[in-house]
Write a protein that holds these residues in place. Structure first.
Motif, mmCIF file in Angstrom:
data_model
loop_
_atom_site.group_PDB
_atom_site.id
_atom_site.type_symbol
_atom_site.label_atom_id
_atom_site.label_comp_id
_atom_site.label_asym_id
_atom_site.label_seq_id
_atom_site.Cartn_x
_atom_site.Cartn_y
_atom_site.Cartn_z
ATOM 1 N N GLU A 41 43.066 33.536 36.797
ATOM 2 C CA GLU A 41 44.348 33.387 36.149
ATOM 3 C C GLU A 41 44.307 34.047 34.796
ATOM 4 O OE1 GLU A 41 44.414 29.256 36.190
ATOM 5 O OE2 GLU A 41 46.140 29.139 37.671
ATOM 6 N N ASP A 42 45.298 34.592 34.429
ATOM 7 C CA ASP A 42 44.877 35.301 32.999
ATOM 8 C C ASP A 42 44.992 34.052 31.856
ATOM 9 O OD1 ASP A 42 47.584 34.253 32.481
ATOM 10 O OD2 ASP A 42 48.506 36.200 32.246
ATOM 11 N N ASN A 44 47.013 32.701 29.963
ATOM 12 C CA ASN A 44 48.154 31.832 29.835
ATOM 13 C C ASN A 44 48.429 31.309 31.296
ATOM 14 O OD1 ASN A 44 49.078 32.920 27.259
ATOM 15 N ND2 ASN A 44 49.784 34.754 28.297
ATOM 16 N N ARG A 46 48.669 32.266 34.564
ATOM 17 C CA ARG A 46 49.582 33.003 35.461
ATOM 18 C C ARG A 46 48.470 33.714 36.364
ATOM 19 N NH1 ARG A 46 52.775 37.207 31.454
ATOM 20 N NH2 ARG A 46 50.502 37.190 30.975
ATOM 21 N N LEU A 47 49.030 33.437 37.694
ATOM 22 C CA LEU A 47 48.209 33.850 38.850
ATOM 23 C C LEU A 47 47.944 35.416 38.815
ATOM 24 C CD1 LEU A 47 46.644 33.514 41.303
ATOM 25 C CD2 LEU A 47 48.694 33.422 42.638
ATOM 26 N N MET A 48 46.814 36.018 38.671
ATOM 27 C CA MET A 48 46.405 37.415 38.464
ATOM 28 C C MET A 48 45.889 37.846 40.057
ATOM 29 S SD MET A 48 47.372 38.183 35.746
ATOM 30 C CE MET A 48 46.565 39.671 35.389
#
Length: 73
Positions: A41-42, A44, A46-48
Motif C-alpha cells: 500500500e502507498d 495513503n 491505497r492498494l498498490m
C-alpha cells in the motif's frame, strides 16, 4: 529500475513501514486471506499490488515512491 536505499520497520504485528530516507514510501503486510502473499500500500493506504515476499514489496514501494517524486520536480 533499481530500488533506492530504504529501511523497513515493523509498526504493528505483521505490518511494516517502508521509508526512503525519512519519508514514508508505503506499507507492506501479509495478506490474511492468502498467507505467503504480501499486500503493498502507498503512504495513503491505497492498494498498490501484491508481492511474493516482503522484500519484493519493499523494493517496489521504494522504487515507485522515488519515481513519483522525480515526476514532481
Amino acid at each position: 529500475m533499481k530500488a533506492p536505499g530504504y529501511t523497513v520497520e515493523e509498526v504493528a504485528a505483521g505490518q511494516f513501514v517502508v521509508k526512503v530516507g525519512n519519508d514514508v514510501a508505503g506499507y507492506i503486510s501479509e495478506d490474511n486471506e492468502h498467507p505467503g502473499i504480501w499486500v503493498n500500500e502507498d503512504q495513503n493506504g491505497r492498494l498498490m499490488g501484491r508481492s511474493a515476499t516482503r522484500e519484493q514489496g519493499a523494493d517496489f514501494l521504494a522504487a515507485w515512491f522515488v519515481a513519483v517524486d522525480e515526476d514532481r520536480t
